[in-house]
Design an enzyme around this catalytic site. Sequence first.
Site, PDB file in Angstrom:
ATOM      1  N   CYS A 251      -2.955  -0.687   7.421  1.00  0.00           N
ATOM      2  CA  CYS A 251      -1.963   0.380   7.277  1.00  0.00           C
ATOM      3  C   CYS A 251      -1.987   1.311   8.479  1.00  0.00           C
ATOM      4  CB  CYS A 251      -2.206   1.166   5.992  1.00  0.00           C
ATOM      5  SG  CYS A 251      -1.726   0.253   4.512  1.00  0.00           S
TER       6      CYS A 251
ATOM      7  N   HIS B 154       0.839  -1.179   0.000  1.00  0.00           N
ATOM      8  CA  HIS B 154       0.000   0.000   0.000  1.00  0.00           C
ATOM      9  C   HIS B 154       0.883   1.240   0.000  1.00  0.00           C
ATOM     10  CE1 HIS B 154      -3.822  -2.140   1.715  1.00  0.00           C
ATOM     11  NE2 HIS B 154      -3.297  -2.758   0.664  1.00  0.00           N
TER      12      HIS B 154
ATOM     13  N   GLU C 186       0.991   3.746   1.927  1.00  0.00           N
ATOM     14  CA  GLU C 186       1.539   4.063   3.249  1.00  0.00           C
ATOM     15  C   GLU C 186       2.784   3.229   3.533  1.00  0.00           C
ATOM     16  OE1 GLU C 186      -3.038   4.156   3.632  1.00  0.00           O
ATOM     17  OE2 GLU C 186      -1.514   3.124   2.462  1.00  0.00           O
TER      18      GLU C 186
ATOM     19  N   CYS D 184      -6.392   2.082   5.340  1.00  0.00           N
ATOM     20  CA  CYS D 184      -7.145   0.918   5.816  1.00  0.00           C
ATOM     21  C   CYS D 184      -6.664   0.570   7.226  1.00  0.00           C
ATOM     22  CB  CYS D 184      -6.957  -0.264   4.876  1.00  0.00           C
ATOM     23  SG  CYS D 184      -5.262  -0.920   4.842  1.00  0.00           S
TER      24      CYS D 184
END
Length: 198
Positions: free
Chosen positions: A106, A72, A74, A103
Site C-alpha cells: 500500500c 486494503h 488505503e 503495509c
Amino acid sequence: MEPWLSNPMYSLSPKTYNFHFQNLPFAYGRNNTYICCEVEKRKNNSPKSYYKGVFRNQPSHLQQGYPEEPLHAEQCFLSWFDDKCLSPRVDYNVTWYMSWSPCLECAEEVVSFLEEHENVSLTISVSRLYNCDDEDQQRGLQLLHEAGAQVAMMSPEDFEYCWDTFVDNRGRSFWYWKGIRRNYYALDEKLREILCRG
C-alpha cells in the site's frame, strides 16, 4: 457487495473505535484497518474542509458470481478519492488517522499516487505500526516519508480528536485508556528510528 465496504462510512461506533484504534504493544485479533480521513481543498493558501469519513479494508467477496480480490483501506480511499474528488485544478490536503500503518504494497501505491498528483499533500498518523520489525514494512514507511508524506504516531490528543470527529459518541467524552501516553512515546521512538534509517 455491501455498499459501506466500497464507500466511506460517516462514523464509527464507540466499540469499534476503542477496539481497533487502541495503541497496544500487542494488538491481537485486530485484523481490519480503518482510516479516518479528512480532505481539505486549498484556495489562496487557505484550506477549506471538503470531506470527512471512514474507510475500512474490504475483504474478498463475490461480485456477480466472480471472486473479487480484497482491498486494503488505503486502496479503497485512493479509488474513491480519484473517482469522486480529484481535480487537477485544485490543491488538496489529505489527513489519514489509521488503526495500522500501511503495509509495503500500500505504501508503494500511495507513493505512486502522490508522484502522479503533485497537487495532493498527505499526512498520516497511525495508532500502531504494522509488523514494525519487518524490513519490508519499515521500507514502506521510509518510502512514504521520502515521497513527502508526513508520517507520525497518533498522540493521545489525536485519539481524542478522532473520537470527537469520527465516532458516533452521542455526546460522551473520550476516555484515555491505560498506557495510552506511554505506548505513544514508545511507538513514536520506534517510528523515528525507522524513518532515520531511510
